[in-house]
Design a protein around this motif. Structure first.
Motif, mmCIF file in Angstrom:
data_model
loop_
_atom_site.group_PDB
_atom_site.id
_atom_site.type_symbol
_atom_site.label_atom_id
_atom_site.label_comp_id
_atom_site.label_asym_id
_atom_site.label_seq_id
_atom_site.Cartn_x
_atom_site.Cartn_y
_atom_site.Cartn_z
ATOM 1 N N ASN A 82 -3.675 38.128 -42.109
ATOM 2 C CA ASN A 82 -4.586 39.191 -42.556
ATOM 3 C C ASN A 82 -5.680 39.441 -41.529
ATOM 4 O O ASN A 82 -6.063 40.585 -41.285
ATOM 5 N N ILE A 140 -6.432 42.921 -39.408
ATOM 6 C CA ILE A 140 -7.688 43.669 -39.329
ATOM 7 C C ILE A 140 -8.131 43.837 -37.875
ATOM 8 O O ILE A 140 -8.661 44.882 -37.505
ATOM 9 N N ASP A 148 -13.270 35.004 -40.055
ATOM 10 C CA ASP A 148 -12.905 35.877 -38.935
ATOM 11 C C ASP A 148 -14.060 36.815 -38.617
ATOM 12 O O ASP A 148 -15.063 36.839 -39.332
ATOM 13 N N ILE A 168 -8.565 41.510 -54.304
ATOM 14 C CA ILE A 168 -7.644 41.251 -53.185
ATOM 15 C C ILE A 168 -6.573 40.207 -53.513
ATOM 16 O O ILE A 168 -5.551 40.135 -52.851
ATOM 17 N N SER A 211 -2.862 46.048 -51.940
ATOM 18 C CA SER A 211 -2.964 46.118 -50.487
ATOM 19 C C SER A 211 -3.710 47.383 -50.088
ATOM 20 O O SER A 211 -3.595 48.398 -50.754
ATOM 21 N N THR A 212 -4.481 47.293 -48.996
ATOM 22 C CA THR A 212 -5.135 48.501 -48.489
ATOM 23 C C THR A 212 -4.433 48.979 -47.221
ATOM 24 O O THR A 212 -4.919 49.864 -46.546
ATOM 25 N N LYS A 213 -3.277 48.350 -46.927
ATOM 26 C CA LYS A 213 -2.566 48.729 -45.696
ATOM 27 C C LYS A 213 -1.431 49.669 -46.059
ATOM 28 O O LYS A 213 -0.435 49.218 -46.635
ATOM 29 N N GLY A 249 1.545 46.871 -45.645
ATOM 30 C CA GLY A 249 1.095 45.922 -46.661
ATOM 31 C C GLY A 249 2.117 45.691 -47.760
ATOM 32 O O GLY A 249 2.821 46.602 -48.182
ATOM 33 N N THR A 250 2.213 44.433 -48.212
ATOM 34 C CA THR A 250 3.034 44.136 -49.389
ATOM 35 C C THR A 250 2.125 43.733 -50.541
ATOM 36 O O THR A 250 2.498 43.809 -51.697
ATOM 37 N N GLY A 251 0.939 43.260 -50.217
ATOM 38 C CA GLY A 251 0.007 42.829 -51.256
ATOM 39 C C GLY A 251 0.391 41.523 -51.916
ATOM 40 O O GLY A 251 -0.118 41.195 -52.984
ATOM 41 N N LEU A 268 -2.064 37.195 -50.429
ATOM 42 C CA LEU A 268 -3.153 36.462 -51.072
ATOM 43 C C LEU A 268 -2.813 36.067 -52.505
ATOM 44 O O LEU A 268 -3.266 35.029 -52.986
HETATM 45 N N1 LIG Z 1 -9.629 38.905 -43.368
HETATM 46 C C1 LIG Z 1 -9.691 40.035 -44.086
HETATM 47 N N2 LIG Z 1 -10.619 40.994 -43.809
HETATM 48 C C2 LIG Z 1 -10.677 42.129 -44.521
HETATM 49 N N3 LIG Z 1 -9.874 42.417 -45.565
HETATM 50 C C3 LIG Z 1 -8.947 41.521 -45.916
HETATM 51 C C4 LIG Z 1 -8.799 40.274 -45.201
HETATM 52 N N4 LIG Z 1 -7.828 39.575 -45.773
HETATM 53 C C5 LIG Z 1 -7.367 40.322 -46.798
HETATM 54 N N5 LIG Z 1 -8.016 41.490 -46.888
HETATM 55 C C6 LIG Z 1 -7.767 42.547 -47.885
HETATM 56 O O1 LIG Z 1 -6.984 42.012 -48.951
HETATM 57 C C7 LIG Z 1 -5.817 42.804 -49.168
HETATM 58 C C8 LIG Z 1 -4.695 41.965 -49.728
HETATM 59 O O2 LIG Z 1 -4.186 41.042 -48.766
HETATM 60 P P1 LIG Z 1 -2.717 40.492 -48.909
HETATM 61 O O3 LIG Z 1 -2.539 39.979 -50.298
HETATM 62 O O4 LIG Z 1 -2.422 39.562 -47.803
HETATM 63 O O5 LIG Z 1 -1.796 41.784 -48.796
HETATM 64 P P2 LIG Z 1 -1.438 42.662 -47.501
HETATM 65 O O6 LIG Z 1 -1.809 41.863 -46.294
HETATM 66 O O7 LIG Z 1 0.033 42.876 -47.607
HETATM 67 O O8 LIG Z 1 -2.224 43.932 -47.653
HETATM 68 C C9 LIG Z 1 -5.547 43.443 -47.827
HETATM 69 O O9 LIG Z 1 -4.784 44.626 -47.955
HETATM 70 C C10 LIG Z 1 -6.972 43.713 -47.312
HETATM 71 O O10 LIG Z 1 -7.497 44.877 -47.876
#
Ligand SMILES: Nc1ncnc2c1ncn2[C@@H]1O[C@H](COP(=O)(O)OP(=O)(O)O)[C@@H](O)[C@H]1O
Ligand SMILES: [Mg+2]
Length: 380
Positions: free
Chosen positions: A282, A286, A314, A328, A334-336, A340-342, A345
């Motif tokens: 992640n 970013i 980070d 999150i 996911s915001t990608k 993104g798969t969401g 985390l």
């Molecule tokens: N280090 C980070 N800095 C900023 N935003 C983060 C970070 N890690 C996670 N996020 C946010 O949390 C969301 C969910 O993360 P994750 O479950 O890994 O799904 P994905 O990576 O597939 O989007 C991300 O889409 C992002 O918006």
């Protein structure tokens, strides 16, 4: 209440006696109830009890209760029965595996009560409920969880396979070159025992490196079967090694530190590594999104009495506040837009909080996101 009150109607209008009520409850309960005497024999069983085990009342009465106990457990349960009736131990409500008449095992949840007659005879009242379906459901849930973890691993690992292929390119080239020079040396008449040995040693070195990369990857990739004691910084370092190619590509640096050298945890190292990998991925995402070329990830391991805190920090600018503390971590959030798969985390939370007896949360530091993973500490 004096004994014969049981035979009196419960109030003036009613014909029902307490005895009839108790009999009704005993017979109509969906819960198996049996009463056994000090020589382990059934003196009373209700319909639900007979149905649970697949016997008729006549087949059970007068027989020892070990009829429904798997053979290996007879002695142990007879002793428990003795100890319970004599009042030496109290039996707590718990799960047992017992044997149905057909020979198949069933899972029950049983409670025990003691009944002592005025003459001093002790009886045991056992209630038993069938929980086999619940058990099966529980197993299915665990199984599905395992599949999900493995699938998420595949998703996060995709880029890593490319990175390993990249890492191998260099030693493969080196080995090819060193092998090709051997016949040349021979032709020139300069091949001595000494430089042959040195050649072999250099080739072996490259091969050891390649095989180490592969072993690390395999250890990471295979799910942990049983809990293990593992050195936490070492586990994090293998993730860093596996990610070396991607870190280089992103021009990002990763630093691991620990406030003490010997910090161990007991748990599932492969799954723990996956959590660390998901969080690092992640951060790399970013960095890429913001086209940063000075990305930095700092991982620190710190102990307290019973837990270890692993902080992963980070400098990617942080998480939008409205997504904290829990958004999150929601599955599929996911915001990608494209990549993104969401699940990264959400799986991390499942692994840490449901499988490992720890906690995971996120906050924003001055430069970016900070993930705090707490797992049980193991002191050697
Ligand atoms: N280090 C980070 N800095 C900023 N935003 C983060 C970070 N890690 C996670 N996020 C946010 O949390 C969301 C969910 O993360 P994750 O479950 O890994 O799904 P994905 O990576 O597939 O989007 C991300 O889409 C992002 O918006
Ligand atoms: Mg992710």
């Amino acid at each position: 209440m004096p004994h014969n009150d049981f035979l009196q109607p419960i109030d003036q209008q009613s014909e029902l006696t307490t005895l009839q009520i108790l009999q009704g409850v005993f017979e109509s309960a969906q819960l198996g109830i049996c009463i056994t005497d000090s020589s382990y024999r059934y003196v009373k069983v209700n319909r639900a009890y007979c149905d649970l085990y697949g016997y008729t009342e006549a087949e059970l009465l007068g027989k020892p209760f070990t009829l429904v106990v798997p053979p290996g457990d007879h002695e142990r349960l007879e002793k428990l029965h003795d100890d319970f009736l004599s009042g030496r131990v109290d039996e707590i409500a718990q799960h047992w595996t017992v044997r149905h008449r057909s020979g198949r095992d069933i899972d029950i949840y049983a409670t025990a009560g003691r009944l002592v007659t005025p003459g001093g005879h002790a009886y045991k009242i056992t209630t038993a409920a069938d929980v086999s379906e619940l058990k099966t459901l529980q197993k299915q849930t665990e199984y599905q969880q395992a599949i999900l973890i493995q699938q998420a691993k595949l998703a996060e690992v995709g880029a890593m396979v490319g990175a390993i292929a990249h890492q191998w390119q260099q030693p493969v080239n080196a080995i090819a070159l060193m092998t090709q020079t051997l016949p040349l040396l021979l032709d020139q008449g300069t091949l001595t025992r000494e430089n042959l040995n040195s050649h072999v040693e250099q080739v072996m070195q490259q091969i050891r490196f390649m095989s180490q990369t592969m072993n690390d990857f395999r250890d990471f990739y295979l799910p942990s079967r049983e809990q293990e004691i593992f050195h936490v910084s070492d586990a994090i370092a293998t993730v860093r090694d596996l990610l070396q190619g991607q870190l280089l590509k992103a021009k990002a640096t990763l630093e691991i530190s620990a406030s003490e050298p010997l910090l161990y945890s007991r748990g599932y190292p492969s799954e723990f590594k996956q959590v660390v990998l998901n969080i690092i991925n992640n951060a790399l995402d970013i960095f890429q999104e913001q086209q940063r070329h000075d990305g930095h990830i700092a991982i620190k391991v710190e102990p307290d009495e019973s837990m270890l805190t692993i902080s992963i920090r980070d400098n990617g600018g942080g998480i939008p506040v409205e997504l904290l503390p829990d958004r999150i971590f929601e599955p599929f959030f996911s915001t990608k837009p494209d990549k993104g798969t969401g699940i990264g985390l959400s799986l991390a939370r499942t692994i840490i909080e449901e499988k490992s007896g720890g906690t995971i949360r996120a906050e924003n530091g001055p430069e970016g996101a900070c993930f705090l993973v707490r797992i049980p500490r193991h002191i050697r």
